[in-house]
Design a protein around this motif. Sequence first.
Motif, PDB file in Angstrom:
ATOM      1  N   ILE A  78     103.395  14.426  55.814  1.00  0.00           N
ATOM      2  CA  ILE A  78     104.324  14.660  57.109  1.00  0.00           C
ATOM      3  C   ILE A  78     105.053  13.396  57.173  1.00  0.00           C
ATOM      4  CG2 ILE A  78     104.373  15.312  59.615  1.00  0.00           C
ATOM      5  CD1 ILE A  78     101.641  16.842  58.975  1.00  0.00           C
ATOM      6  N   TYR A  79     106.362  13.752  57.258  1.00  0.00           N
ATOM      7  CA  TYR A  79     107.306  12.506  57.564  1.00  0.00           C
ATOM      8  C   TYR A  79     108.391  12.656  58.589  1.00  0.00           C
ATOM      9  CZ  TYR A  79     110.415  14.607  53.834  1.00  0.00           C
ATOM     10  OH  TYR A  79     111.188  15.492  53.287  1.00  0.00           O
ATOM     11  N   GLU A  80     108.945  11.839  58.954  1.00  0.00           N
ATOM     12  CA  GLU A  80     110.297  11.850  59.903  1.00  0.00           C
ATOM     13  C   GLU A  80     111.502  12.033  59.083  1.00  0.00           C
ATOM     14  OE1 GLU A  80     110.897  11.471  63.417  1.00  0.00           O
ATOM     15  OE2 GLU A  80     108.480  11.744  63.348  1.00  0.00           O
ATOM     16  N   ILE A  81     112.136  13.331  59.519  1.00  0.00           N
ATOM     17  CA  ILE A  81     113.283  13.605  58.771  1.00  0.00           C
ATOM     18  C   ILE A  81     114.532  12.535  59.019  1.00  0.00           C
ATOM     19  CG2 ILE A  81     115.306  15.227  58.562  1.00  0.00           C
ATOM     20  CD1 ILE A  81     113.251  17.299  59.442  1.00  0.00           C
ATOM     21  N   TYR A  82     115.052  11.924  57.974  1.00  0.00           N
ATOM     22  CA  TYR A  82     116.198  10.838  58.212  1.00  0.00           C
ATOM     23  C   TYR A  82     117.197  11.530  59.159  1.00  0.00           C
ATOM     24  CZ  TYR A  82     114.359   8.076  54.414  1.00  0.00           C
ATOM     25  OH  TYR A  82     113.665   7.283  53.626  1.00  0.00           O
ATOM     26  N   PRO A  83     117.647  10.965  60.087  1.00  0.00           N
ATOM     27  CA  PRO A  83     118.436  11.195  61.215  1.00  0.00           C
ATOM     28  C   PRO A  83     119.627  11.738  60.269  1.00  0.00           C
ATOM     29  CG  PRO A  83     117.424   9.076  61.860  1.00  0.00           C
ATOM     30  CD  PRO A  83     116.916   9.321  60.363  1.00  0.00           C
ATOM     31  N   VAL A  84     120.254  11.304  59.404  1.00  0.00           N
ATOM     32  CA  VAL A  84     121.515  11.654  58.677  1.00  0.00           C
ATOM     33  C   VAL A  84     121.286  13.083  58.037  1.00  0.00           C
ATOM     34  CG1 VAL A  84     121.008  10.770  56.404  1.00  0.00           C
ATOM     35  CG2 VAL A  84     123.279  10.982  57.107  1.00  0.00           C
ATOM     36  N   TRP A  85     120.002  13.787  58.187  1.00  0.00           N
ATOM     37  CA  TRP A  85     120.096  14.976  57.795  1.00  0.00           C
ATOM     38  C   TRP A  85     119.309  15.709  58.526  1.00  0.00           C
ATOM     39  CZ3 TRP A  85     117.996  11.741  53.215  1.00  0.00           C
ATOM     40  CH2 TRP A  85     118.899  11.344  52.258  1.00  0.00           C
ATOM     41  N   ARG A  86     119.055  15.519  59.905  1.00  0.00           N
ATOM     42  CA  ARG A  86     118.703  16.358  60.886  1.00  0.00           C
ATOM     43  C   ARG A  86     119.318  17.433  61.200  1.00  0.00           C
ATOM     44  NH1 ARG A  86     115.430  11.982  64.712  1.00  0.00           N
ATOM     45  NH2 ARG A  86     113.886  11.422  63.126  1.00  0.00           N
ATOM     46  N   HIS A  87     120.748  17.466  61.135  1.00  0.00           N
ATOM     47  CA  HIS A  87     121.544  18.325  61.622  1.00  0.00           C
ATOM     48  C   HIS A  87     121.241  19.746  60.767  1.00  0.00           C
ATOM     49  CE1 HIS A  87     123.767  16.766  58.046  1.00  0.00           C
ATOM     50  NE2 HIS A  87     124.267  18.031  57.800  1.00  0.00           N
ATOM     51  N   ARG A  88     120.902  19.472  59.516  1.00  0.00           N
ATOM     52  CA  ARG A  88     120.428  20.643  58.707  1.00  0.00           C
ATOM     53  C   ARG A  88     119.257  21.477  59.266  1.00  0.00           C
ATOM     54  NH1 ARG A  88     120.231  17.466  52.701  1.00  0.00           N
ATOM     55  NH2 ARG A  88     122.518  17.162  52.752  1.00  0.00           N
ATOM     56  N   TYR A  89     118.477  21.033  60.087  1.00  0.00           N
ATOM     57  CA  TYR A  89     117.275  21.892  60.810  1.00  0.00           C
ATOM     58  C   TYR A  89     117.663  22.139  62.137  1.00  0.00           C
ATOM     59  CZ  TYR A  89     115.097  19.403  56.844  1.00  0.00           C
ATOM     60  OH  TYR A  89     114.737  18.969  55.576  1.00  0.00           O
ATOM     61  N   ALA A  90     117.097  22.920  62.636  1.00  0.00           N
ATOM     62  CA  ALA A  90     117.168  23.720  64.083  1.00  0.00           C
ATOM     63  C   ALA A  90     116.824  22.528  65.059  1.00  0.00           C
ATOM     64  CB  ALA A  90     115.862  24.534  64.386  1.00  0.00           C
ATOM     65  N   PRO A  91     117.704  22.489  66.210  1.00  0.00           N
ATOM     66  CA  PRO A  91     117.431  21.575  67.170  1.00  0.00           C
ATOM     67  C   PRO A  91     116.113  21.118  67.448  1.00  0.00           C
ATOM     68  CG  PRO A  91     119.318  23.066  67.816  1.00  0.00           C
ATOM     69  CD  PRO A  91     118.575  23.629  66.533  1.00  0.00           C
ATOM     70  N   GLY A  92     115.888  19.692  67.666  1.00  0.00           N
ATOM     71  CA  GLY A  92     114.449  19.263  68.063  1.00  0.00           C
ATOM     72  C   GLY A  92     113.520  19.432  66.798  1.00  0.00           C
ATOM     73  N   VAL A  93     114.103  19.918  65.530  1.00  0.00           N
ATOM     74  CA  VAL A  93     112.878  19.405  64.739  1.00  0.00           C
ATOM     75  C   VAL A  93     113.327  17.915  63.969  1.00  0.00           C
ATOM     76  CG1 VAL A  93     112.434  20.115  62.208  1.00  0.00           C
ATOM     77  CG2 VAL A  93     112.957  21.906  64.003  1.00  0.00           C
ATOM     78  N   THR A  94     112.148  17.181  63.709  1.00  0.00           N
ATOM     79  CA  THR A  94     112.534  15.816  63.407  1.00  0.00           C
ATOM     80  C   THR A  94     111.405  15.376  62.460  1.00  0.00           C
ATOM     81  OG1 THR A  94     110.913  14.943  65.164  1.00  0.00           O
ATOM     82  CG2 THR A  94     112.998  14.933  65.730  1.00  0.00           C
ATOM     83  N   GLN A  95     110.263  16.642  61.980  1.00  0.00           N
ATOM     84  CA  GLN A  95     109.499  16.208  60.970  1.00  0.00           C
ATOM     85  C   GLN A  95     109.528  17.375  60.004  1.00  0.00           C
ATOM     86  OE1 GLN A  95     105.496  15.577  62.981  1.00  0.00           O
ATOM     87  NE2 GLN A  95     105.969  13.422  62.761  1.00  0.00           N
ATOM     88  N   ASN A  96     109.263  17.032  58.732  1.00  0.00           N
ATOM     89  CA  ASN A  96     109.024  17.845  57.508  1.00  0.00           C
ATOM     90  C   ASN A  96     107.825  17.781  56.894  1.00  0.00           C
ATOM     91  OD1 ASN A  96     110.470  19.645  55.346  1.00  0.00           O
ATOM     92  ND2 ASN A  96     109.788  17.977  54.187  1.00  0.00           N
ATOM     93  N   THR A  97     107.322  18.944  56.361  1.00  0.00           N
ATOM     94  CA  THR A  97     105.832  18.579  55.750  1.00  0.00           C
ATOM     95  C   THR A  97     106.112  19.033  54.145  1.00  0.00           C
ATOM     96  OG1 THR A  97     104.478  19.506  57.667  1.00  0.00           O
ATOM     97  CG2 THR A  97     103.406  19.616  55.341  1.00  0.00           C
ATOM     98  N   GLU A  98     106.020  17.850  53.527  1.00  0.00           N
ATOM     99  CA  GLU A  98     106.264  17.955  52.063  1.00  0.00           C
ATOM    100  C   GLU A  98     105.062  18.109  51.184  1.00  0.00           C
ATOM    101  OE1 GLU A  98     108.968  14.727  50.047  1.00  0.00           O
ATOM    102  OE2 GLU A  98     106.749  13.811  50.275  1.00  0.00           O
TER     103      GLU A  98
END
Length: 153
Positions: A78-98
Amino acid sequence: MKPYKIPESVLVVIYTAALDVLLIERADRAGYWQSVTGSKDAVDEPLLETATRELFEETGIVADGERIVLRDWGLANIYEIYPVWRHRYAPGVTQNTEHVFSVEVPRDTPIMLSAREHLQYVWLPWLEAADRCFSPSNAEAVLQLPQQLKKRG
């Protein structure tokens, strides 16, 4: 408008019997080298299906389950999504599970990159590959490759 990305993805480490690792350079960020990565297309898409699809889309490699077999490490980062790519996710989503997978392929396997996603590829010995990865979780997965192969054997 494109639908938001699902914050659950796969990482597929591609390697040879000699432990050379395939890395691909991102088209949207030159100098960013990585293994195959990609998000689920649907919340209920099985992870093995995501890994199989992304492997083919990004490299042209077909995991047929017989000669080319994807292996699920049973490991999730589980990691923080790089800010440069956060616009690809729903508002408020900041973490991804890989979820981490690997696949062994012959060294002469043809690689067909998706020009939209990647600029070039390189085969590197596993330690050099780990050093080249821009993502810490990708580098760690490459470093774990020898131990994962021992578990399998």
